[in-house]
Design a protein around this motif. Structure first.
Motif, PDB file in Angstrom:
ATOM      1  N   LYS A   1     -11.050  10.470  87.141  1.00  0.00           N
ATOM      2  CA  LYS A   1     -11.613   9.737  85.985  1.00  0.00           C
ATOM      3  C   LYS A   1     -11.749   8.274  86.397  1.00  0.00           C
ATOM      4  CE  LYS A   1     -12.643   8.564  81.730  1.00  0.00           C
ATOM      5  NZ  LYS A   1     -12.973   7.153  82.034  1.00  0.00           N
TER       6      LYS A   1
ATOM      7  N   GLY B   1     -13.295   4.299  85.802  1.00  0.00           N
ATOM      8  CA  GLY B   1     -13.590   3.362  84.708  1.00  0.00           C
ATOM      9  C   GLY B   1     -15.087   3.217  84.474  1.00  0.00           C
ATOM     10  N   GLU B   2     -15.475   3.072  83.226  1.00  0.00           N
ATOM     11  CA  GLU B   2     -16.903   2.990  82.889  1.00  0.00           C
ATOM     12  C   GLU B   2     -17.557   1.740  83.455  1.00  0.00           C
ATOM     13  OE1 GLU B   2     -19.750   2.959  78.910  1.00  0.00           O
ATOM     14  OE2 GLU B   2     -17.587   3.406  78.764  1.00  0.00           O
ATOM     15  N   PHE B   3     -16.801   0.648  83.539  1.00  0.00           N
ATOM     16  CA  PHE B   3     -17.384  -0.613  84.001  1.00  0.00           C
ATOM     17  C   PHE B   3     -17.087  -0.869  85.484  1.00  0.00           C
ATOM     18  CE2 PHE B   3     -16.518  -1.165  79.441  1.00  0.00           C
ATOM     19  CZ  PHE B   3     -17.828  -1.314  78.993  1.00  0.00           C
ATOM     20  N   THR B   4     -17.031   0.222  86.250  1.00  0.00           N
ATOM     21  CA  THR B   4     -16.877   0.107  87.708  1.00  0.00           C
ATOM     22  C   THR B   4     -18.165   0.586  88.357  1.00  0.00           C
ATOM     23  OG1 THR B   4     -15.975   2.336  87.924  1.00  0.00           O
ATOM     24  CG2 THR B   4     -14.400   0.542  87.548  1.00  0.00           C
TER      25      THR B   4
ATOM     26  N   GLY C   1     -18.475   4.264  87.980  1.00  0.00           N
ATOM     27  CA  GLY C   1     -18.724   4.586  86.573  1.00  0.00           C
ATOM     28  C   GLY C   1     -20.146   4.276  86.152  1.00  0.00           C
ATOM     29  N   ALA C   2     -20.685   3.150  86.627  1.00  0.00           N
ATOM     30  CA  ALA C   2     -22.068   2.791  86.283  1.00  0.00           C
ATOM     31  C   ALA C   2     -23.060   3.768  86.878  1.00  0.00           C
ATOM     32  CB  ALA C   2     -22.352   1.365  86.778  1.00  0.00           C
TER      33      ALA C   2
ATOM     34  N   GLU D   1     -22.491   6.987  87.539  1.00  0.00           N
ATOM     35  CA  GLU D   1     -22.403   8.230  86.785  1.00  0.00           C
ATOM     36  C   GLU D   1     -23.143   8.117  85.445  1.00  0.00           C
ATOM     37  OE1 GLU D   1     -18.368   9.258  86.311  1.00  0.00           O
ATOM     38  OE2 GLU D   1     -17.975   9.593  88.442  1.00  0.00           O
ATOM     39  N   GLU D   2     -23.141   6.928  84.876  1.00  0.00           N
ATOM     40  CA  GLU D   2     -23.793   6.732  83.583  1.00  0.00           C
ATOM     41  C   GLU D   2     -25.296   6.909  83.685  1.00  0.00           C
ATOM     42  OE1 GLU D   2     -23.821   6.092  79.520  1.00  0.00           O
ATOM     43  OE2 GLU D   2     -22.097   6.303  80.866  1.00  0.00           O
ATOM     44  N   GLN D   3     -25.842   6.591  84.862  1.00  0.00           N
ATOM     45  CA  GLN D   3     -27.287   6.643  85.038  1.00  0.00           C
ATOM     46  C   GLN D   3     -27.776   7.999  85.530  1.00  0.00           C
ATOM     47  OE1 GLN D   3     -29.243   4.115  84.135  1.00  0.00           O
ATOM     48  NE2 GLN D   3     -27.391   3.058  83.442  1.00  0.00           N
TER      49      GLN D   3
ATOM     50  N   ASP E   1     -16.979  14.195  82.819  1.00  0.00           N
ATOM     51  CA  ASP E   1     -15.971  13.130  82.775  1.00  0.00           C
ATOM     52  C   ASP E   1     -14.697  13.692  82.142  1.00  0.00           C
ATOM     53  OD1 ASP E   1     -14.720  10.732  83.025  1.00  0.00           O
ATOM     54  OD2 ASP E   1     -15.645   9.843  81.230  1.00  0.00           O
TER      55      ASP E   1
END
Length: 482
Positions: A116, A118-121, A124-125, A127-129, A140
């Motif tokens: 898992k 962090g979203e702001f790493t 994480g960025a 994976e978001e895209q 996640d």
């Protein structure tokens, strides 16, 4: 456990490898010393040399049936012999392990993990895209499952691993030679204690004979005293001499028990009586086998062969330690299947993952441990060379001493035997003179004491002869030939 990178391939540029090799050339290796052995041997052992073809076999060397049986028991039951066999097994396993070090290694395994981020790493960025199949969101937390094979192989460019394997093989053979050397010592110790037992038995028999004579003299003195032909003084003196010999008899009996216990310990069993024939010690003649020439010792003595093998191993260990200054080359490869979900693990070629890479490492800074190991290898080689020289010199000296001792003891034994014959005649003369009132009791007492002492010295001399024969057997190598 294994882990696969998803890159299609990996390799170090040739320029980097060449640069490392160039740096290696600039790294100074310490200067060390080595020693060559001096193996100069005399042509013969000395003036009293027994030359001939050497046939060393304890079953032929010692022809006493009782001694042969005891030696066989010792070779079967002795705990130290069994311990040495396990040391040989350990050395053999070390050779087996060393041989495997310069062969490729292949491992199989399964690795499962979850992550898992962090979203702001950065991860994480990313994976978001991203989206995966069927417009599903990126999992996640993200799981990962991998299974496959990993291989690694250290290239033995400098023969470091092969030399280490050869050195281990030499140590293994040296352990076998040490076991043979120990068996030779065991046979010799059993023989020495056995002959000591026979010597005590003969001393005990001599004392018993003397006590019988002295008790008969006391009976005669009592009769003479009754008729007034002697005083109580000689009677008291002979009674005191009897007590002296009875005391000596008790000491000899204690020595017999102690020697039997020592011998039983070598036989690997609890204390018990050892059946034997005391007359075996005083055989009419003593056969002295041929000793050959000093150069035979290089083949016949296990301790010399052990020292030679250890010296060869020490030389190889110098090369092994020197190779630590050079770069090491390792190839790594892996192939398998990898996916974040078990449903996709068998989707080939999408789930296929493999890697290929190589490593070159060279020690540059803080090489003290490597230098110390290299210098230690040098010191151990010099030490092994001196040990070898000393072992050879000691072997020649031991054989020379044993031969000379056997020669001198044989001459002394004959002289002592002649002395005892004369003393026994003096006892008869002294007894006749004393019985006819023409001699003093002190003459009888002195003649008996001197005869008993001479008989004890004769037994001791014969024991020393057998001891020298045992030592000759030991110093010639105990029959172990390549």
């Amino acid at each position: 456990m294994i882990h696969y990178k998803s890159n299609k391939g990996s390799a170090k540029p040739l320029v980097i490898a060449l640069s490392i090799v160039s740096l290696m050339q600039g790294c100074a290796i310490p200067t060390i010393q080595t020693k060559e052995v001096n193996q100069t041997l005399p042509e013969q052992y000395g003036a009293s040399t027994s030359i001939g073809e050497v046939n060393i076999n304890w079953e032929q060397w010692f022809d006493d049936p009782t001694l042969k049986e005891l030696i066989n028991i010792a070779l079967t039951n002795n705990q130290e012999v069994a311990t040495l066999l396990q040391r040989i097994n350990i050395a053999a396993n070390e050779v087996y392990a060393r041989e495997g070090e310069y062969l490729p290694q292949l491992n199989a395994g399964i690795e499962v993990d979850t992550e898992k981020v962090g979203e702001f790493t950065r991860k994480g960025a990313v994976e978001e895209q991203l989206n995966i199949r069927e417009d599903r969101a990126f999992p996640d937390p993200l799981a990962n499952l991998a299974l496959g094979l990993n291989a690694s192989w250290e290239l033995d460019v400098w023969n470091k691993l092969r030399n280490a394997s050869k050195a281990a093989s030499l140590d293994y053979f040296a352990s076998i030679e040490y076991q043979k050397f120990f068996v030779t010592q065991l046979v010799a110790e059993v023989s020495e204690h056995y002959f000591e037992l026979l010597a005590f038995d003969n001393k005990l028999r001599n004392i018993d004979k003397t006590l019988d004579i002295q008790r008969n003299v006391i009976t005669t003195l009592n009769q003479l005293k009754t008729y007034g032909r002697t005083t109580s003084l000689p009677l008291i003196r002979f009674q005191a001499e009897v007590k002296r010999n009875e005391s000596e008899k008790l000491l000899i009996q204690q020595h017999i028990i102690e020697t039997e216990n020592k011998l039983n310990l070598l036989l690997g069993r609890t204390p018990q009586h050892i059946e034997r024939t005391p007359s075996q010690l005083m055989v009419p003649s003593l056969q002295i086998p041929a000793a050959g020439v000093p150069s035979d010792l290089l083949v016949n003595r296990p301790d010399i062969r052990q020292a030679e093998l250890e010296l060869k191993a020490a030389k190889l260990n110098i090369d092994v330690a020197k190779a630590n200054f050079y770069p090491s080359f390792t190839l790594n490869a892996g192939v398998g299947l990898e996916a974040f979900d078990t449903r996709y693990l068998l989707d080939i070629p999408e789930s296929l993952a493999y890697s290929l890479g190589g490593d070159i490492f060279l020690p540059l800074i803080n090489r003290r441990a490597i230098k110390a190991e290299y210098k230690n290898a040098s010191a151990e080689q010099i030490q092994a060379a001196y040990d070898y020289e000393y072992t050879v010199i000691r072997a020649v000296s031991e054989v020379s001493t044993s031969l000379s001792k056997l020669d001198k003891l044989t001459q002394n034994y004959e002289l002592k035997r002649q002395q005892i014959t004369a003393l026994e005649q003096s006892i008869e003369v002294a007894n006749r003179l004393f019985s006819s009132a023409h001699g003093e009791y002190l003459e009888v007492l002195l003649a008996q004491r001197e005869t008993l002492e001479a008989q004890g010295e004769l037994v001791e001399m014969r024991t020393q002869q057998f001891s020298a024969l045992v030592e000759l057997y030991r110093s010639l190598g105990g029959g172990w030939k390549v």
